[in-house]
Design a protein around this motif. Structure first.
Motif, short mmCIF file in Angstrom:
data_model
loop_
_atom_site.label_atom_id
_atom_site.label_comp_id
_atom_site.label_asym_id
_atom_site.label_seq_id
_atom_site.Cartn_x
_atom_site.Cartn_y
_atom_site.Cartn_z
N ALA A 285 35.81 32.15 39.83
CA ALA A 285 35.57 33.36 40.39
C ALA A 285 35.54 34.53 39.42
CB ALA A 285 36.31 33.50 41.34
N GLU A 286 36.37 34.22 38.47
CA GLU A 286 36.47 35.48 37.24
C GLU A 286 35.32 35.50 36.38
OE1 GLU A 286 39.80 36.50 34.05
OE2 GLU A 286 39.44 34.48 34.37
N GLN A 287 34.50 34.32 36.22
CA GLN A 287 33.27 33.96 35.61
C GLN A 287 31.93 34.69 36.45
OE1 GLN A 287 32.99 29.77 34.90
NE2 GLN A 287 34.43 30.14 33.06
N LEU A 288 32.24 34.61 37.84
CA LEU A 288 31.20 35.12 38.62
C LEU A 288 31.30 36.45 39.14
CD1 LEU A 288 30.87 31.60 40.60
CD2 LEU A 288 29.55 32.50 38.75
N GLU A 289 32.30 37.02 39.11
CA GLU A 289 32.31 38.39 39.48
C GLU A 289 31.60 39.62 38.95
OE1 GLU A 289 37.12 38.57 41.23
OE2 GLU A 289 36.64 38.49 38.95
N ASP B 59 31.37 42.58 38.32
CA ASP B 59 31.82 43.71 37.44
C ASP B 59 33.14 43.14 36.64
OD1 ASP B 59 30.07 45.20 38.65
OD2 ASP B 59 31.30 46.02 39.97
N HIS B 60 33.45 41.78 36.82
CA HIS B 60 34.53 41.29 36.17
C HIS B 60 35.93 42.15 36.49
CE1 HIS B 60 32.17 38.46 34.16
NE2 HIS B 60 31.58 39.44 33.72
N ASP B 61 35.99 42.59 37.40
CA ASP B 61 37.08 43.47 37.90
C ASP B 61 38.24 42.86 38.58
OD1 ASP B 61 36.13 42.67 40.65
OD2 ASP B 61 35.62 44.45 41.06
#
Length: 115
Positions: A72-76, A78-80
């Protein structure tokens, strides 16, 4: 006759179904009237600390959520961290809160069983 290839979601749904059946079996075992404190404690330990494989059910679920968090971190966009942080928090709750509570409950049911 060959059907359509199974998608990732198909495989995940099948695996989740198998896991649900396994959990239902455990629930059925817990409903037996003849279960005593030491046996219930042993089952609780098994859910947290599987002696036949590294980690138990809860640690495996936490690991799954940690992997999902990393993805999920890679796909978010805005990398928020909106999704990844929630997933990691869920993993932490399983290991830190739920896991420790299982151990404490097992120790209460059978203090001598904790070696």
């Amino acid at each position: 006759m060959k059907g359509r290839p199974r998608t990732r979601l198909d495989r995940v749904q099948a695996s989740a179904g198998i896991a649900a059946l396994a959990l239902q079996q455990i629930e059925d075992e817990l409903r037996d009237d003849d279960i005593d404190g030491p046996e219930l404690a042993a089952i609780l330990y098994e859910l947290q600390e599987d002696i036949d494989a590294p980690g138990g059910l809860l640690p495996h679920l936490a690991q799954l959520l940690t992997v999902a968090s990393r993805r999920a971190e890679q796909l978010e966009p805005d990398h928020d961290g909106d999704a990844s942080c929630l997933l990691q928090e869920a993993a932490d709750l399983l290991t830190d809160n739920a896991g420790q509570r299982l151990i404490r409950a097992a120790r209460t049911l059978h203090p001598q069983g904790d070696s």
